[in-house]
Design an enzyme around this catalytic site. Structure first.
Site, PDB file in Angstrom:
ATOM      1  N   LYS A  43       0.846  -1.193   0.000  1.00 21.40           N
ATOM      2  CA  LYS A  43       0.000   0.000   0.000  1.00 21.40           C
ATOM      3  C   LYS A  43       0.882   1.243   0.000  1.00 21.40           C
ATOM      4  CE  LYS A  43      -3.870   1.631   2.952  1.00 21.40           C
ATOM      5  NZ  LYS A  43      -4.640   1.222   4.167  1.00 21.40           N
ATOM      6  N   SER A 117      -9.320   1.042   3.496  1.00 18.41           N
ATOM      7  CA  SER A 117      -8.580   1.916   2.605  1.00 18.41           C
ATOM      8  C   SER A 117      -7.552   1.169   1.763  1.00 18.41           C
ATOM      9  CB  SER A 117      -7.863   2.996   3.430  1.00 18.41           C
ATOM     10  OG  SER A 117      -6.928   2.409   4.344  1.00 18.41           O
ATOM     11  N   SER A 141      -9.420  -1.477   7.606  1.00 19.85           N
ATOM     12  CA  SER A 141      -8.904  -1.380   6.233  1.00 19.85           C
ATOM     13  C   SER A 141      -8.189  -2.623   5.745  1.00 19.85           C
ATOM     14  CB  SER A 141      -7.959  -0.174   6.123  1.00 19.85           C
ATOM     15  OG  SER A 141      -8.636   1.025   6.428  1.00 19.85           O
TER      16      SER A 141
END
Length: 570
Positions: A43, A117, A141
Site C-alpha cells: 500500500k 482503505s 482497512s
C-alpha cells in the site's frame, strides 16, 4: 495514475489504471528465503526505498530513502516486490473511492466498491497480479477489502508487525495487514513479518498463543445484527453461523452495544484528533490538496482539547473493562464471529453518500484495534447476486495463530474458489508456530457415551470423539444398583470367558484429564482396556467387590443397548 510517478527521482515506472504502480525492475528478494518465488505489493503509505510515498495525496509525496521495516523483512525472506498500490487518501476510508487516482473497482463486479482503505492491495491479490500484499488497518482497512473481494485479510495484534516506515493514520491503533488468497500463505507471511522493533513507538514484545482453539469451542455472535436492509448478507451470515457450528463451535449471544460504543469513539470523539495529528504540519499548510470527505474528517480533529482526548481515552478503557468478561471464566467465548462487512455498495451509491455508507461498512470493524484484539477475515460464500460475503474471526491480543488455524478450517469448509477466479483452494497446511496440545485417549462405556447424561463432562473439557469400537472379548458388563445417573461396571475376566463390549474412544486435552478423573466416583476408576483391534487405551473399570448382586448385562453388548431395552420394557 498521476501523482504516484517517481519520475522526479529518476526511477522508471509504468502506471496501471487506478490500483498499481509497478517497480521497474521489480525489487528482488534475497535468494533461498522462506518466501522465495513469491511476489508482493505494498500500500502506498508504506515506504519503499527510491520510490515516493504519497498516501494517495500527490502534494504530500516524498521519496523514501529506506524500506519500511516490514518491507525489508519480506525482501530478506526472498519475496519480490513488484509495486505500490492505491488507497483511500491517508488511509481514511473503508470503501476505495477516496483517491485522486480513481476508485478501485471490486474484483468480482467492477460496479461495486473494493473496500478500503487498502483497496489496491486487495484488488491486486484478488486478480492474481501478486501472491500477497501489505495493507494497513486502523478501523478495518485490512479486513473490509478482503471480505468484499473474496480473499483473506490478517489483522494482527497491534505491535506484532513493525509500523516503522508507515505513514500513520491513527498511530496508536495502526496495524500493518496482510492480504492473500489462502490462510496458509497469509500465515506464512505473518511469521516472517512479525517481530519486535524497538524503533517503532508502538512495537511490542509479544508471545502468541501456541495451541489451537479447543475442538469444541464457543463463539460469540452479536445479540443485535444490522445488515442495512441487505437480506442476502443477512442470510449469508446465518449460513456462516451454521458452518462454524459444524466445525465444533457453540454459538453464544454477546451484548454488542459496548463494542459498538467503542467503535463510535474512533470518529465521534476526541480520538479523531490522532488522525489530524498524523499529518498536522502538511494539513495545516495544504488542506486544499486533500480530497473530501477526508479533508473534513482530518479538520474535525483540530477542535478537541487535550482534556477531551483524556476523557475519550478513559471512556475507551471503561468500555474495554466492560467487555473483558466475555473472554474470561467458564462461560467465556473463544472467538467472536461478525460479518466482515454488513452489505455491499456500488461505487455510484458510495460517491453519492460517502460518509453514511462508509460508516455502514465499518459496523463490525472499528472496535477491534481500539480494544487490542486480533482478527482474520476469510471468505464465506458467494451470494445469489454473485457478490462475495466474508466473515471475521476476532480474538484477544496474541491469538493470531489460533485465528489462522480456525480461519483456514472455515475457509476450506466453504468450498469456494480462490479470490475472483475458479482455481480451487489447495490442501490446508499446518499453521507454523501452532502446536497441537498433548492429549489422552480414554474409552467410555456407560453414562459418558454420546447422548448420555454425563457426556458433557467430556465435551466441556474439549474432548472429541475419535471412534466407536468394542473391547476385546475379555470383559463382562454389569448394571450397578443405586447409581444416579445409572452407570455400568466393566470387569475384565479370563480370556475367552467374556464378551465384546461397545465403547467410545474420546481424545481429551491432557491439561483437563486430571479434573475429569477426579469426578469419577467409587467403585469406578480408570485402568487399561484392551480393544478388539489389539490396541490398548485408558478406560473405565470397576472394582470387583462392587459387582456382588449387580445384574450381568454383557449379552446386550453395551450400555446403550441395555438402556434401550429398559425403555422398551424388556
Amino acid at each position: 495514475m498521476a501523482g504516484l510517478s517517481p519520475a522526479a527521482a529518476g526511477v522508471p515506472v509504468r502506471a496501471e489504471q487506478a490500483w498499481l504502480v509497478r517497480c521497474e525492475p521489480p525489487i528482488a528478494g534475497a535468494p533461498g528465503g522462506p518466501l522465495s518465488g513469491l511476489s508482493f505489493a505494498v500500500k502506498d503509505n508504506i515506504d519503499v526505498a527510491g520510490y515516493p510515498t504519497s498516501a494517495a495525496c500527490p502534494a504530500f509525496a516524498y521519496t523514501a530513502t529506506t524500506h519500511a521495516a516490514v518491507v525489508q523483512r519480506l525482501l530478506d525472506a526472498g519475496a519480490t516486490l513488484v509495486g505500490k498500490t492505491n488507497l483511500d487518501q491517508f488511509a481514511c476510508g473503508l470503501n476505495g473511492t477516496r483517491s485522486p487516482h480513481g476508485a478501485v473497482p471490486n474484483a468480482l463486479d467492477a460496479a461495486y466498491v473494493s473496500g478500503g482503505s487498502s483497496s489496491g492491495s486487495a484488488y491486486v491479490v484478488a486478480t492474481e497480479q501478486v501472491d500477497f500484499a501489505l495493507g494497513t488497518d486502523t478501523a478495518g482497512s485490512g479486513r473490509v477489502p478482503a471480505g468484499l473481494n473474496n480473499i483473506v485479510g490478517v489483522k494482527p495484534t497491534k505491535g506484532l508487525i513493525s509500523a516503522r516506515g508507515v505513514v500513520p493514520a491513527a498511530q496508536s491503533a495502526d496495524c500493518v495487514s496482510i492480504f492473500a488468497r489462502t490462510v496458509d500463505l497469509a500465515a506464512r507471511v505473518l511469521q516472517v513479518a512479525q517481530g519486535h522493533d524497538a524503533e517503532d513507538p508502538y512495537g511490542r514484545q509479544l508471545t502468541l498463543a501456541s495451541e489451537p482453539l479447543p475442538a469444541s469451542f464457543r463463539f460469540g455472535v452479536p445479540d443485535v445484527l444490522e445488515f442495512f436492509g441487505d437480506a442476502a448478507a443477512e442470510a449469508a451470515f446465518a449460513e456462516a453461523v451454521v458452518r462454524l457450528q459444524a466445525l465444533g463451535g457453540t454459538p453464544v449471544s454477546i451484548h454488542y452495544a459496548p463494542l459498538a460504543q467503542a467503535a463510535a469513539l474512533l470518529y465521534e470523539s476526541a480520538l479523531v484528533a490522532e488522525r489530524y495529528a498524523a499529518v498536522r504540519s502538511f494539513f495545516d499548510a495544504h488542506a486544499d490538496q486533500v480530497v473530501e470527505p477526508v479533508r473534513s474528517i482530518l479538520a474535525s480533529g483540530r477542535g478537541y482539547s487535550a482534556a477531551d482526548l483524556c476523557d475519550a481515552q478513559t471512556r475507551l478503557r471503561a468500555l474495554g473493562q466492560q467487555v473483558a468478561p466475555m473472554w474470561q471464566g467458564a462461560e467465556a467465548i473463544d472467538v467472536l464471529l461478525v460479518p466482515t462487512a454488513p452489505t455491499h455498495y456500488t461505487i455510484a451509491a458510495m460517491q453519492a453518500d460517502p460518509v453514511v455508507l462508509n460508516r455502514n461498512l465499518g459496523a463490525y470493524t472499528n472496535f477491534v484495534n481500539l480494544l487490542d484484539y486480533a482478527a482474520i477475515a476469510v471468505p464465506s460464500s458467494l451470494r445469489a447476486d454473485g457478490l462475495p460475503f466474508g466473515i471475521t474471526l476476532i480474538g484477544p491480543s496474541g491469538s493470531d495463530l489460533q485465528l489462522a488455524e480456525l480461519g483456514q478450517r472455515y475457509h476450506h469448509a466453504t468450498g469456494l474458489p480462490q479470490a475472483a477466479g475458479s482455481t480451487p483452494l489447495p490442501a490446508p497446511q499446518p499453521i507454523a508456530g501452532l502446536q497441537a496440545p498433548a492429549t489422552v485417549r480414554v474409552a467410555v462405556v456407560g453414562a459418558h457415551l454420546s447422548g448420555m447424561p454425563l457426556n458433557g463432562q467430556l465435551t466441556e473439557r474439549g474432548a472429541t470423539l475419535e471412534r466407536a469400537t468394542e473391547t476385546a472379548p475379555d470383559y463382562q458388563l454389569y448394571a450397578l444398583p443405586g447409581t444416579v445417573p445409572p452407570k455400568p461396571g466393566l470387569l475384565r475376566v479370563a480370556p475367552g470367558q467374556g464378551a465384546r463390549i461397545a465403547v467410545e474412544v474420546w481424545r481429551m486435552p491432557a491439561a483437563h484429564y486430571g479434573s475429569f478423573v477426579a469426578l469419577i466416583p467409587q467403585p469406578l476408576g480408570i485402568g487399561t482396556l484392551s480393544l478388539a483391534d489389539g490396541s490398548s487405551v485408558q478406560g473405565f473399570i470397576c472394582e470387583p467387590l462392587a459387582l456382588a448382586g449387580a445384574r450381568d448385562i454383557s449379552h446386550f453388548g453395551g450400555w446403550r443397548a441395555y438402556i434401550a431395552s429398559l425403555k422398551a420394557g424388556n
